[in-house]
Write an enzyme that holds these catalytic residues in place. Structure first.
Site, short mmCIF file in Angstrom:
data_model
loop_
_atom_site.label_atom_id
_atom_site.label_comp_id
_atom_site.label_asym_id
_atom_site.label_seq_id
_atom_site.Cartn_x
_atom_site.Cartn_y
_atom_site.Cartn_z
CB THR A 279 -5.32 20.45 -14.69
OG1 THR A 279 -6.54 21.19 -14.64
CG2 THR A 279 -4.46 20.96 -15.82
CB ALA B 236 8.28 9.82 -11.94
CG HIS B 237 9.61 9.98 -6.01
ND1 HIS B 237 10.30 9.81 -4.83
CD2 HIS B 237 8.41 9.43 -5.81
CE1 HIS B 237 9.51 9.21 -3.95
NE2 HIS B 237 8.35 8.96 -4.53
CB ALA C 127 3.67 4.62 -6.00
CB THR C 128 0.80 7.43 -2.08
OG1 THR C 128 2.09 7.24 -1.48
CG2 THR C 128 -0.26 7.48 -1.00
CD GLN D 289 11.71 1.77 -3.54
OE1 GLN D 289 12.74 1.89 -4.21
NE2 GLN D 289 11.38 2.62 -2.58
CG ASN E 43 9.34 0.36 0.99
OD1 ASN E 43 8.60 -0.62 0.89
ND2 ASN E 43 9.28 1.19 2.00
CB CYS F 65 6.57 6.54 4.44
SG CYS F 65 6.69 6.62 2.66
C1 LIG Z 1 7.07 0.33 -2.40
C2 LIG Z 1 6.52 1.71 -2.40
N1 LIG Z 1 5.21 1.91 -2.65
C3 LIG Z 1 4.67 3.12 -2.67
C4 LIG Z 1 5.42 4.25 -2.44
C5 LIG Z 1 4.74 5.57 -2.45
O1 LIG Z 1 5.02 6.23 -3.67
P1 LIG Z 1 4.93 7.81 -3.79
O2 LIG Z 1 6.09 8.35 -3.04
O3 LIG Z 1 5.05 8.06 -5.26
O4 LIG Z 1 3.63 8.25 -3.25
C6 LIG Z 1 6.80 4.09 -2.17
C7 LIG Z 1 7.69 5.23 -1.89
O5 LIG Z 1 7.45 6.14 -1.14
C8 LIG Z 1 7.35 2.80 -2.16
O6 LIG Z 1 8.64 2.61 -1.89
C1 LIG Z 2 -12.84 26.80 -10.40
C2 LIG Z 2 -11.93 25.63 -10.57
N1 LIG Z 2 -11.95 24.64 -9.65
C3 LIG Z 2 -11.16 23.57 -9.77
C4 LIG Z 2 -10.30 23.43 -10.83
C5 LIG Z 2 -9.45 22.20 -10.88
O1 LIG Z 2 -8.15 22.50 -10.49
P1 LIG Z 2 -6.91 21.60 -10.93
O2 LIG Z 2 -6.71 21.89 -12.37
O3 LIG Z 2 -5.79 22.10 -10.09
O4 LIG Z 2 -7.24 20.19 -10.65
C6 LIG Z 2 -10.24 24.43 -11.82
C7 LIG Z 2 -9.37 24.36 -12.99
O5 LIG Z 2 -9.21 23.41 -13.69
C8 LIG Z 2 -11.08 25.56 -11.68
O6 LIG Z 2 -11.08 26.52 -12.59
#
Ligand SMILES: Cc1ncc(COP(=O)(O)O)c(C=O)c1O
Ligand SMILES: Cc1ncc(COP(=O)(O)O)c(C=O)c1O
Lengths: 132, 390, 390, 132
Positions: free
Chosen positions: C243, C204-205, C75-76, C183, C155, C328
């Site tokens: 990726t 998701a978490h 979410a960040t 949340q 949160n 956080c």
């Molecule tokens: C309201 C809210 N927004 C954003 C976040 C950030 O999400 P994430 O932990 O997936 O980066 C959180 C939790 O850390 C949250 O509680």
């Molecule tokens: C040389 C190179 N740089 C960057 C990336 C991107 O990395 P990531 O898949 O972790 O985003 C890849 C592979 O996809 C790569 O082969």
């Protein structure tokens, strides 16, 4: 594994399995050829047919290109067996597009196929004479 | 996947069971799933300890100190943070950046973004063997150059750049040096100190670690300023906000630790497989190796086949997971820009194949691939019209 | 973690075993570990199919179409992409943004970054119950307002904003509306269509899925322009390169599917536990509930204790994983800015506790917490000097 | 679980377990008190001692504050038993900082402790008279 590729329909897969009709015919009486396309552009075809009683008794292809193109060429050899010159002249690529579920981006290659079919009609034995 | 022979390890790799096990220990209700920032309670501190252990493991593999590691979501984010972050921060010192034409899109597209922001980027053209040498970089430096970005191992053709030579040059000239080591770290020796690397992008999933986690290794002495991409909780010393994904980070740590422990041995084994593959394929007529024949990473082999349609070749090889270019580019049908930059024609580039090996590749895989490629090429050439009109 | 009672589910949650199982299917050499962008081979297509199934699962929970989902690292990143991406894109239309003082740092710090880029941000002060109502937002709108950002569930204190009312207001005024639903999604009904939400950040978490994966749900009709944060392979329609982490995305899909299927039931059960917790704690003298007493999410209870030092209280509760503020922010000792915005004194804010419940919380956990908090408060108060000098 | 928190050293944990010395003494002859700090600022302490033969025969504390502060107060009650007035006057917070591994950010709170100890000396029974 091989059946899950959404890019290739059932007919393409069936055709690619055997490439039925691939090859050519030895030169001889009634044998006609036509060539179309350009390998550098990604699609090239050579058709060889044998005309008997004003009909295509046999038709073979050689082709360079993507699976849709090769499959369409193979399909064509089955379709045009028995066709007369007029059928070749009127042959339209859309039939192949439908039968082989060819994506629009590749329609251009089917035009190459059509060129070759019409080329066969042009090169039809005795086509220079008026044999109606 | 038992039915397909996997030879696409440059796109991504299977997670090592030892890595998966370490990850699992951080997931369920009886594991260390707590938030590593929640250090006011015991479960949070256990998660934090795991994160810090992983940090040390990854740092150790590239000769860095743990505090240099900034966790990211992968090498794409690490490359973006390095390029955008450093260029935006150091903008007052100059607006010129140097890179090469055969970088990964994560670098090239970040450079294009910099151009939109008023920077000027020089894209060096590698030699036909794929190499960019230090004198070529030197010639491109200008008084306003702030950053050079050069990849370690090329993802399409596997050539290895001499990043140490370029690093020393940049250090001499007081220009920042970023290295995209997504494909090489943990496979070939790399040392940020020795090689004078200021910024180093890493990823786990090319090394039998999980996808979705990577790191940027950042020089700390003297401190290198970066503008963060993500703002928020202030994690990673403010350079990368967001809840740390313990299981991902732990998986990356385990993957790097395992890779480092077996690096020499495993690289030799995989290079042996690659050589066997090449020996088998080079016998086929019209086969060309892409990239320098010696300066190459162990696992990647890129070949162009003359007079074969690439799409039909891939179709014939559907029992194999291979690539006709970079994974990131497989959805478009454009011929590979990397192979084009090396001077290959469109048609040769289009008829090219990347076979890439990993920890789980076997002699059997290689021999099966040699046989299948041979058969496919023979079949496609047999059905093609003769070169000169009959 | 058997030795600690985990009551910090607002910081993060344990991964559901069903989710972990789905993730595992995407990791090892016999799983769907291939790169989902490598659709030219069968393993890649299997991975892609899994990613697309997860996309549909997540979209379904918030009333969106699958193509609206852009995967992120959490979410960040989703909040940053929404705020920075939308504001930078729509800058020509205006430079004013409206948000509230009790947003998560991912929103607030992104807003500060926008201020550095020349935007003006209005930070609305919620009422003492933590709520920001539509008329208050309306009063803040200006002709140059381009974006309103308001969180769904807070949160720290768990209050639920009426995002639908604010959404309809924004739609009427042709102002973009972003909701941080980290949340609340999957716990309370939320519908981007009905609630007129243009941008929705998910993670998701907080829902028994894995850390390190989230999504931004983006309005597609009419298409909403965004400047991406990460440039590269062009994944996610160019909005988020990198990726795709199949196992992470699949884990998020599973977590959302499971949550949606049991939402009503589970929310009721968890709200019941929360009420039991509050009934137990409110008997302690000097106990204050933070936030609106009714408009609250099921799992979060925030309480301030008068005349108790927060750090010593946490120390006494070391058999429990609880939080004295947002995860956080736990590394710094500043009193919670959220509680301060609600008008709590520094000392009350400092003596506050967040207890947050999840799928694995039990009546036993709640009763143990009530007993322990009671004992801790009694002990600390007993040892404190009397209020008026003896 | 409880031993892994790096913020609190062994002595803090030991002291927090029992808070030995907590409480106060009934008013009576020789009983002396001192108060320091401010709850609003986060640390407040009340010391009560009983002086016998010019020495602290007993010392109790009541305190409000963080674990380091409470533990330091408890530790103090043990340390100062038997001390005379001069020892109290010369007592220095650094001894507590070392014994309890108090982080520098919290040194200010130990000064509050020192204030209270010196307050005891000031309020020493008969301190108004010169009883040397
Ligand atoms: C309201 C809210 N927004 C954003 C976040 C950030 O999400 P994430 O932990 O997936 O980066 C959180 C939790 O850390 C949250 O509680
Ligand atoms: C040389 C190179 N740089 C960057 C990336 C991107 O990395 P990531 O898949 O972790 O985003 C890849 C592979 O996809 C790569 O082969």
């Amino acid at each position: 594994m091989t059946g899950d590729d959404p890019r290739y329909g059932a007919e393409v897969r069936r055709r690619m399995a055997t490439l039925a009709g691939a090859g050519d015919l030895p030169p001889g009486p009634g044998v006609v050829t036509a060539r179309a396309g350009d390998r550098e552009q990604g699609a090239e075809i050579l058709l060889t047919g044998r005309v008997e009683s004003r009909r295509l008794a046999d038709l073979r292809f050689r082709a360079y290109g993507c699976p849709h193109f090769l499959a369409a060429a193979s399909w064509l050899t089955g379709q045009l067996r028995g066709a007369d010159r007029a059928a070749l002249e009127g042959w339209d690529w859309r039939a192949a597009a439908d039968a082989l579920e060819v994506p629009p981006a590749k329609f251009g290659r089917l035009l190459t196929l059509q060129d070759a079919v019409r080329g066969l009609a042009r090169n039809w034995p005795g086509a220079g004479e008026s044999t109606v | 996947m038992e039915d397909v022979v996997y030879l696409d390890n440059a796109a991504t790799t299977a997670v090592d069971p030892r890595v998966a096990e370490a990850m699992l220990e951080c997931l369920g209700a009886h594991g260390d799933y707590a938030n590593p920032s929640a250090t006011s309670h015991a479960p949070g501190r256990r998660a934090r300890a795991r994160v810090e252990q992983a940090r040390a493991e990854v740092a150790g593999v590239v000769g860095a100190r743990p505090e240099q590691i900034v966790w990211t979501s992968g090498a794409t984010e690490a490359d973006n943070l390095a390029l955008l972050g450093a260029a935006r921060y150091h903008r007052p010192r100059g607006r010129h950046v140097v890179t090469s034409r055969t970088e990964h899109p994560a670098v090239l597209d970040a450079c294009r973004q910099l151009e939109r922001e008023g920077f000027e980027v020089t894209y060096l053209k590698p030699a036909e063997d794929g190499l960019v040498e230090a004198p070529q970089v030197e010639a491109a430096l200008r008084p306003d150059t702030i950053l050079v970005s050069l990849m370690h191992v090329n993802n399409e053709i596997g050539v290895v750049q001499d990043v140490g030579a370029v690093g020393r040059l940049c250090r001499d000239r007081a220009v920042l040096f970023h290295v995209d080591a997504a494909q090489g770290a943990g496979k070939l020796p790399l040392d940020v100190e020795r090689d004078c690397i200021d910024l180093l992008a890493l990823t786990a999933h090319k090394l039998h670690g999980p996808k979705g986690v990577g790191a940027l290794c950042v020089r700390r002495e003297p401190r290198l300023g970066l503008v963060p991409l993500l703002h928020g909780g202030g994690q990673e010393r403010g350079l990368r906000s967001g809840t740390l994904a313990t299981h991902q980070v732990v998986g990356m740590g385990a993957a790097f630790r395992i890779a480092a422990a077996s690096m020499a041995e495993e690289s030799a084994r995989i290079a042996g497989l690659r050589d066997r593959l090449w020996e088998g394929l080079r016998r086929l007529p019209g086969t060309l190796l892409n990239g320098h024949p010696m300066r190459r990473a162990p696992g990647i082999l890129s070949i162009s086949f003359d007079d074969v349609d690439g799409e039909s070749l891939l179709y014939e090889l559907r029992g194999f997971a291979v690539s006709s270019g970079s994974a990131c580019a497989t959805t478009n049908a454009e011929p590979s820009y990397v192979l084009r930059a090396l001077g290959r024609s469109d048609r040769l580039a289009q008829g090219s194949l990347r076979l890439s090996l990993g920890r789980y590749s076997t002699v059997g895989d290689v021999d099966a691939a040699v046989a299948a490629v041979g058969a496919a090429i023979a079949r496609l050439r047999a059905v093609a019209p003769p070169r000169s009109p009959a």
